[in-house]
Design an enzyme around this catalytic site. Sequence first.
Site, short mmCIF file in Angstrom:
data_model
loop_
_atom_site.label_atom_id
_atom_site.label_comp_id
_atom_site.label_asym_id
_atom_site.label_seq_id
_atom_site.Cartn_x
_atom_site.Cartn_y
_atom_site.Cartn_z
N HIS A 127 -3.87 -1.91 1.98
CA HIS A 127 -2.56 -2.56 1.95
C HIS A 127 -1.43 -1.55 1.95
CE1 HIS A 127 -4.29 -6.61 0.26
NE2 HIS A 127 -4.47 -6.47 1.56
N CYS A 138 13.05 3.04 15.14
CA CYS A 138 12.43 4.04 16.03
C CYS A 138 11.04 4.46 15.58
CB CYS A 138 13.34 5.26 16.17
SG CYS A 138 13.41 6.28 14.68
N CYS A 163 17.69 7.77 13.36
CA CYS A 163 18.54 6.78 14.05
C CYS A 163 19.41 5.97 13.08
CB CYS A 163 17.68 5.84 14.90
SG CYS A 163 16.80 4.61 13.93
N SER A 201 -10.76 -7.27 -8.49
CA SER A 201 -10.20 -8.07 -7.39
C SER A 201 -10.78 -9.47 -7.46
CB SER A 201 -10.53 -7.46 -6.03
OG SER A 201 -10.07 -8.32 -5.00
N ASN A 226 -14.74 -8.33 -12.79
CA ASN A 226 -13.41 -8.92 -12.63
C ASN A 226 -13.20 -9.98 -13.71
OD1 ASN A 226 -10.95 -9.21 -11.03
ND2 ASN A 226 -11.70 -11.25 -10.55
ZN ZN Z 1 14.84 5.43 13.10
#
Ligand code: ZN
Length: 261
Positions: A127, A138, A163, A201, A226
Amino acid sequence: MTEFPEATLRDIQCAVDILKTSNNGVVLSGAGHSTPSGIPDFRSTDSGLWERYDPFEVASLTAFRYRPEKFFEWIRPLALEMQGAEPNAAHVAVARLEEAGIVKTVITQNIDRLHQRAGSKNVLEVHGSMESLTCIGCYTQVPADTYVERFVREGEIPHCPVCGDILKPDVVLFGEQLPVKTWLKAQKASRNCDVMIVAGSSLEVLPVAGLPMRALENGAHLIIVNHSETYIDVRADVVIHEDVARVLPRIVAEVLGERRD
Ligand code: ZN
């Protein structure tokens, strides 16, 4: 520390016997593995993290693109908890199984890096993690370093150095694909292992929840530790409904021959 009930001790012994004959194990860990470290389960409605938010409004990819400030506002307390958290006894136990050559791979749903900090080497973060961020404009990837710290401290939303667009932490949001290379490795490890330990889990989040099936299909043993039941308890060799931070250290101490009673 209180002793375990008789039935739990028998289950622990079963797990020990399996692990003593294993050399290609996989640990699959979830939120319950880190709750003893004080990190709330961010997908659980009991965590408090959802009280003011609808998960699909803040923690989905679409929501992130439209209202990133909401996402950052939501994840900030979690990021704070993670910065202050330490690995617990279960993380250390898992690292020791790897060091002993019994476990080869740790597959984790957690984004907190606690397995690595406890000494685990081969960790697949299916994850994602908060260790890096990627620009949504970008796709430049940057290490989290100063970005996450400034964000946690001052609430400053991170922007791309190339950017100027917004940087998204490399955690998997609702509606987002798992990191493909990591996921392929996790599937392969699950198919090839001789034992899988599901640790903390409840196996409710797909596709990760399907990995124990891959292990069973190929003849591996299955050990589940668990708090609550999982869908696959009925197929497991050993099921222990307990805190991982209590049970795993005990199992590992016996596997490594450190208990003499
Ligand atoms: Zn960027």
